[in-house]
Write a protein that holds these residues in place. Structure first.
Motif, PDB file in Angstrom:
ATOM      1  N   ILE A   1      -0.707  -0.903   4.961  1.00  0.00           N
ATOM      2  CA  ILE A   1      -1.987  -1.545   4.602  1.00  0.00           C
ATOM      3  C   ILE A   1      -1.864  -3.063   4.701  1.00  0.00           C
ATOM      4  CG2 ILE A   1      -3.645  -1.975   2.726  1.00  0.00           C
ATOM      5  CD1 ILE A   1      -2.888   0.825   1.636  1.00  0.00           C
TER       6      ILE A   1
ATOM      7  N   LEU B   1      -9.578   3.926   0.570  1.00  0.00           N
ATOM      8  CA  LEU B   1      -8.537   4.932   0.374  1.00  0.00           C
ATOM      9  C   LEU B   1      -8.680   5.606  -0.992  1.00  0.00           C
ATOM     10  CD1 LEU B   1      -6.112   5.800   2.091  1.00  0.00           C
ATOM     11  CD2 LEU B   1      -4.761   4.059   0.934  1.00  0.00           C
TER      12      LEU B   1
ATOM     13  N   SER C   1       3.179   3.460   3.014  1.00  0.00           N
ATOM     14  CA  SER C   1       1.714   3.344   3.087  1.00  0.00           C
ATOM     15  C   SER C   1       1.268   1.949   2.670  1.00  0.00           C
ATOM     16  CB  SER C   1       1.035   4.356   2.166  1.00  0.00           C
ATOM     17  OG  SER C   1       1.398   5.655   2.515  1.00  0.00           O
TER      18      SER C   1
ATOM     19  N   PHE D   1      -9.755  -1.919   2.171  1.00  0.00           N
ATOM     20  CA  PHE D   1      -8.938  -0.794   2.643  1.00  0.00           C
ATOM     21  C   PHE D   1      -8.536   0.079   1.448  1.00  0.00           C
ATOM     22  CE2 PHE D   1      -5.789   0.194   6.279  1.00  0.00           C
ATOM     23  CZ  PHE D   1      -5.677   1.511   5.880  1.00  0.00           C
ATOM     24  N   CYS D   2      -8.024  -0.563   0.389  1.00  0.00           N
ATOM     25  CA  CYS D   2      -7.581   0.209  -0.787  1.00  0.00           C
ATOM     26  C   CYS D   2      -8.760   0.895  -1.466  1.00  0.00           C
ATOM     27  CB  CYS D   2      -6.864  -0.709  -1.774  1.00  0.00           C
ATOM     28  SG  CYS D   2      -5.299  -1.317  -1.145  1.00  0.00           S
TER      29      CYS D   2
ATOM     30  N   ILE E   1      -0.752   9.796  -1.781  1.00  0.00           N
ATOM     31  CA  ILE E   1      -1.148   9.191  -0.503  1.00  0.00           C
ATOM     32  C   ILE E   1       0.075   8.959   0.377  1.00  0.00           C
ATOM     33  CG2 ILE E   1      -2.318   7.224   0.553  1.00  0.00           C
ATOM     34  CD1 ILE E   1      -3.683   6.873  -2.283  1.00  0.00           C
TER      35      ILE E   1
ATOM     36  N   ASP F   1      -2.279   9.615   5.876  1.00  0.00           N
ATOM     37  CA  ASP F   1      -3.611   9.436   5.277  1.00  0.00           C
ATOM     38  C   ASP F   1      -4.109   8.015   5.513  1.00  0.00           C
ATOM     39  OD1 ASP F   1      -3.489  12.008   4.015  1.00  0.00           O
ATOM     40  OD2 ASP F   1      -2.159  11.128   2.487  1.00  0.00           O
ATOM     41  N   VAL F   2      -3.175   7.083   5.382  1.00  0.00           N
ATOM     42  CA  VAL F   2      -3.544   5.672   5.480  1.00  0.00           C
ATOM     43  C   VAL F   2      -3.909   5.317   6.919  1.00  0.00           C
ATOM     44  CG1 VAL F   2      -2.670   3.328   5.135  1.00  0.00           C
ATOM     45  CG2 VAL F   2      -2.101   5.103   3.503  1.00  0.00           C
ATOM     46  N   GLN F   3      -3.137   5.853   7.862  1.00  0.00           N
ATOM     47  CA  GLN F   3      -3.433   5.576   9.270  1.00  0.00           C
ATOM     48  C   GLN F   3      -4.789   6.164   9.665  1.00  0.00           C
ATOM     49  OE1 GLN F   3       0.242   7.233  10.652  1.00  0.00           O
ATOM     50  NE2 GLN F   3       1.144   5.208  11.073  1.00  0.00           N
TER      51      GLN F   3
ATOM     52  N   ILE G   1       1.059   6.400  -4.317  1.00  0.00           N
ATOM     53  CA  ILE G   1       0.991   5.967  -2.923  1.00  0.00           C
ATOM     54  C   ILE G   1       2.404   5.632  -2.455  1.00  0.00           C
ATOM     55  CG2 ILE G   1       0.359   3.568  -3.605  1.00  0.00           C
ATOM     56  CD1 ILE G   1      -1.282   3.508  -0.899  1.00  0.00           C
TER      57      ILE G   1
END
Ligand SMILES: Nc1ncnc2c1ncn2[C@@H]1O[C@H](COP(=O)(O)OP(=O)(O)O)[C@@H](O)[C@H]1O
Ligand SMILES: [Mg+2]
Length: 383
Positions: free
Chosen positions: A249, A267, A245, A263-264, A275, A279-281, A241
């Protein structure tokens, strides 16, 4: 334990490998226990109180030096249900048919509980059918006395302890304090999320528990510790990651433990090997969309002015000056006393909380995803 589980836990406890930091708090709590001090553990919801207790208990369980018992009394409505929960927790802690386990189980059986089995988990549940409140009081005292008489020391964690204020038996605090004072070999951890109620019980000079416990303060996990934990936990499962990112988070969830874990976890479930920020957004928006129906339900539970105030608090991220003209005018909130009333009802509904344990106290929306959703709704039409 299943082999390929998601390493970002959103419930329960699976060992120190999946537990981030809390090194100082763990040391302090263990030291209280070893030095026979009763402890209070206050913090807002979903920050990791229960997790910390399990973490500390696991290390005692490993060494088998102290018997650890945990009970969550959030669902109890009166002294009878409290008694049943205590007895069940004690009974389930000592399942062995030999030694201490047998002694305690035999002693509990003398109190003639009804034993039933939970239809889902299959675990035993004890209940007493006694006539009067006084008899429950006596049973509680007997249960504590059994534990006190054992060779092994016991630590008893009572989670969501503020619930006792809701019982119709208004003397619960006083009688528990009296029984607890008499014990030599049992220590307690009183844990609670409702800060106002917990303060009432433990910090009011007129109340029985005043100045009877040492506190362990639980705050947000430090940024650096959480960054390292997230990066390493993904790495543990052969995922990479990016640094930005991880920063995204932790900023988006304001480091609030449950929301960060969620969240994690989300994901991780997407199965991406490398990552990146994009991807995170995207995941963040998906989380909001998934939870949206709940937020609309909240909307229906609040009046228009409460909802506007909630939006305003969300928009500010941290609201420091709730009664300033600037804040009231910016969101057209009416008068200062309307804001006071609104904040009180949002606090009472636990939609917001007040962080008074810092140099500059502030209000913040409790649920970090709701906060982000409110912010998004005001700035875009992402749906
Ligand atoms: N130190 C930690 N590291 C990783 N996850 C944690 C940690 N503390 C708590 N959690 C997780 O965060 C969530 C909320 O924690 P919990 O202990 O239930 O909060 P509280 O009891 O304060 O409401 C749980 O899913 C728990 O597994
Ligand atoms: Mg908890």
């Amino acid at each position: 334990m299943e082999k390929d589980f998601n390493p970002f836990l959103v419930s329960g406890y699976k060992g120190s490998e999946y537990f981030c930091d809390r090194v100082n708090e763990t040391t302090l709590l263990k030291s209280h226990i070893k030095n026979n001090k009763n402890t209070t553990l206050f913090a807002i919801r979903r920050l990791g109180k229960t997790g910390l207790i399990h973490h500390v208990f696991e290390s005692f369980n490993k060494s088998n030096t102290i018997a650890c018992i945990y009970v969550d009394i959030l669902g109890t409505k009166n002294l009878k249900e409290f008694t049943n929960q205590l007895a069940t927790a004690i009974y389930n802690r000592f399942p062995e048919n030999r030694g201490i386990g047998k002694k305690i189980v035999d002693a509990i059986k003398l109190l003639r509980p009804l034993i039933s089995y939970d239809s889902l988990s299959g675990s035993p549940e004890l209940s007493f059918e006694l006539g009067e409140a006084k008899q429950y009081e006596k049973t509680i005292q007997q249960l504590f006395t059994f534990l006190d008489q054992q060779k092994i020391k016991t630590v008893f964690a009572i989670d969501e302890f503020q619930q006792i204020l809701e019982y119709p038996e208004k003397n619960t605090e006083a009688l528990l304090r009296t029984y607890i004072q008499q014990l030599k070999n049992v220590n307690f951890i009183f844990c609670g999320s409702n800060q106002k109620m917990m303060h009432e019980i433990f910090n009011s000079a007129k109340r029985p528990f005043f100045a009877s416990c040492s506190n362990v303060n639980l705050n947000f996990i430090a940024l650096h510790e959480y960054e390292v934990f997230i990066t390493n936990t993904f790495k543990l499962k052969n995922r990479k990651i990016s640094t930005d990112s991880v920063s995204f988070i932790l900023d988006w969830t304001k480091q609030h433990t449950f929301y960060t874990q969620y969240f994690c976890n989300f994901l991780y479930a997407l199965n991406i090997k490398q990552i990146a920020l994009g991807d995170v957004q995207k995941a963040a928006i998906e989380i909001l969309i998934q939870n949206e129906s709940i937020y609309y339900q909240y909307r229906n539970l609040l009046t228009d002015s409460q909802w506007n105030l909630l939006q305003a608090v969300a928009n500010e991220n941290k609201l420091f000056k709730a009664h300033s003209k600037k804040f009231i005018d910016k969101y057209k909130l009416g008068t200062s006393s309307m804001v006071t009333r609104g904040l009180e009802s949002l606090l009472q509904k636990e939609m917001i909380y007040y962080n008074a344990g810092v140099e500059q106290p502030y209000y913040e929306v409790y649920d970090k995803f709701l906060m982000r959703w409110l912010q998004h709704k005001q700035s875009t039409h992402f749906m």
